[in-house]
Design a protein around this motif. Structure first.
Motif, mmCIF file in Angstrom:
data_model
loop_
_atom_site.group_PDB
_atom_site.id
_atom_site.type_symbol
_atom_site.label_atom_id
_atom_site.label_comp_id
_atom_site.label_asym_id
_atom_site.label_seq_id
_atom_site.Cartn_x
_atom_site.Cartn_y
_atom_site.Cartn_z
ATOM 1 N N ASP A 94 0.795 -1.232 0.000
ATOM 2 C CA ASP A 94 0.000 0.000 0.000
ATOM 3 C C ASP A 94 0.824 1.276 0.000
ATOM 4 O OD1 ASP A 94 -2.439 -1.465 0.049
ATOM 5 O OD2 ASP A 94 -2.280 -1.675 2.228
ATOM 6 N N GLY A 97 0.569 2.123 -3.782
ATOM 7 C CA GLY A 97 -0.546 1.515 -4.492
ATOM 8 C C GLY A 97 -0.374 0.029 -4.712
ATOM 9 N N ARG A 99 -0.349 -3.864 -3.724
ATOM 10 C CA ARG A 99 -1.105 -4.684 -2.781
ATOM 11 C C ARG A 99 -0.220 -5.642 -2.001
ATOM 12 N NH1 ARG A 99 -5.510 -6.048 -7.439
ATOM 13 N NH2 ARG A 99 -6.476 -3.973 -7.552
#
Length: 225
Positions: A94, A97, A99
């Motif tokens: 995160d 961006g 995961r």
């Protein structure tokens, strides 16, 4: 199927800064993603080692682009005795961006979005070396404990691709031989120099602080950017 940020049409592009020494033979690998990292392709999210020449990868500016070369290089063969300057950069989930956690080479270009980049360059997106991001959103460098394979993708021109959901990874053009190095045409992306990158990271930290405070407290104090 994917879900990510996109660049607004008509944004200016900036030319690349050529960095790194060329010794007349194969250039050392300065970019690439660790085996197991997933990238956005025409087949969905695929581990980078599952891609082959001829497959297509989704790029930030130019849609699906065909891979013309793949280079796989074992890195950190001296782990854990690797010199600190060569330690990888760890990007927590995160932070950009992404995961999943990313392991990046120190010189790997990463595209970030910033209001300050727009103020400075007329474009909200800028490319920084991964090492310049240390300290931002928990990004840090760590001593490698074992060798890993890093895989670099090459396209007809330099591109920015999507990794692990939304991280934007710069893929420069191949400069591994003298002919390729001398045939470079004007490029689309600039990797910011150390001073400009440090300024950009400070601005990103200030923007994060404003957002976490609801945009009021730090805005009144005045951001350093």
């Amino acid at each position: 199927m994917f879900g990510w940020k996109t660049k607004a049409a008509g944004m200016n592009r900036r030319s690349v800064e050529i960095s790194g020494a060329f010794d007349g033979g194969l250039a050392p690998l300065t970019h690439g993603l660790m085996a197991g990292t997933r990238v956005a392709s025409n087949l969905g999210w695929r581990s980078i080692e599952a891609l082959a020449v001829g497959d297509k990868v989704l790029t930030f500016d130019n849609g699906m682009q065909r891979i013309i070369e793949i280079r796989r290089v074992p890195m950190w063969l001296d782990a854990p005795e690797t010199v600190e300057a060569a330690w990888p950069v760890t990007v927590p989930a995160d932070a950009l961006g992404n995961r999943e956690t990313l392991t990046l080479l120190p010189e790997q270009g990463v595209m970030v979005e910033s209001d300050s980049a727009f103020d400075q360059y007329g474009d909200p997106f800028a490319v920084l070396a991964a090492s310049a991001l240390v300290g931002l959103r928990g990004i840090y460098r760590r001593r490698p404990t074992f060798p890993v394979d890093m895989i670099a993708l090459y396209f007809e021109q330099e591109e920015v691709i999507y990794a692990e959901g939304g991280a934007l990874i710069h893929c420069p053009r191949d400069t591994s031989t003298l002919d390729k190095f001398l045939s470079l045409s004007p490029a689309d992306y600039e990797v910011l120099n150390q001073q400009d990158a440090a300024y950009m990271v400070a601005c990103l930290m200030a923007e994060d602080a404003v957002m976490s405070a609801g945009g009021l407290k730090y805005a009144q104090m005045g951001a350093p950017c």
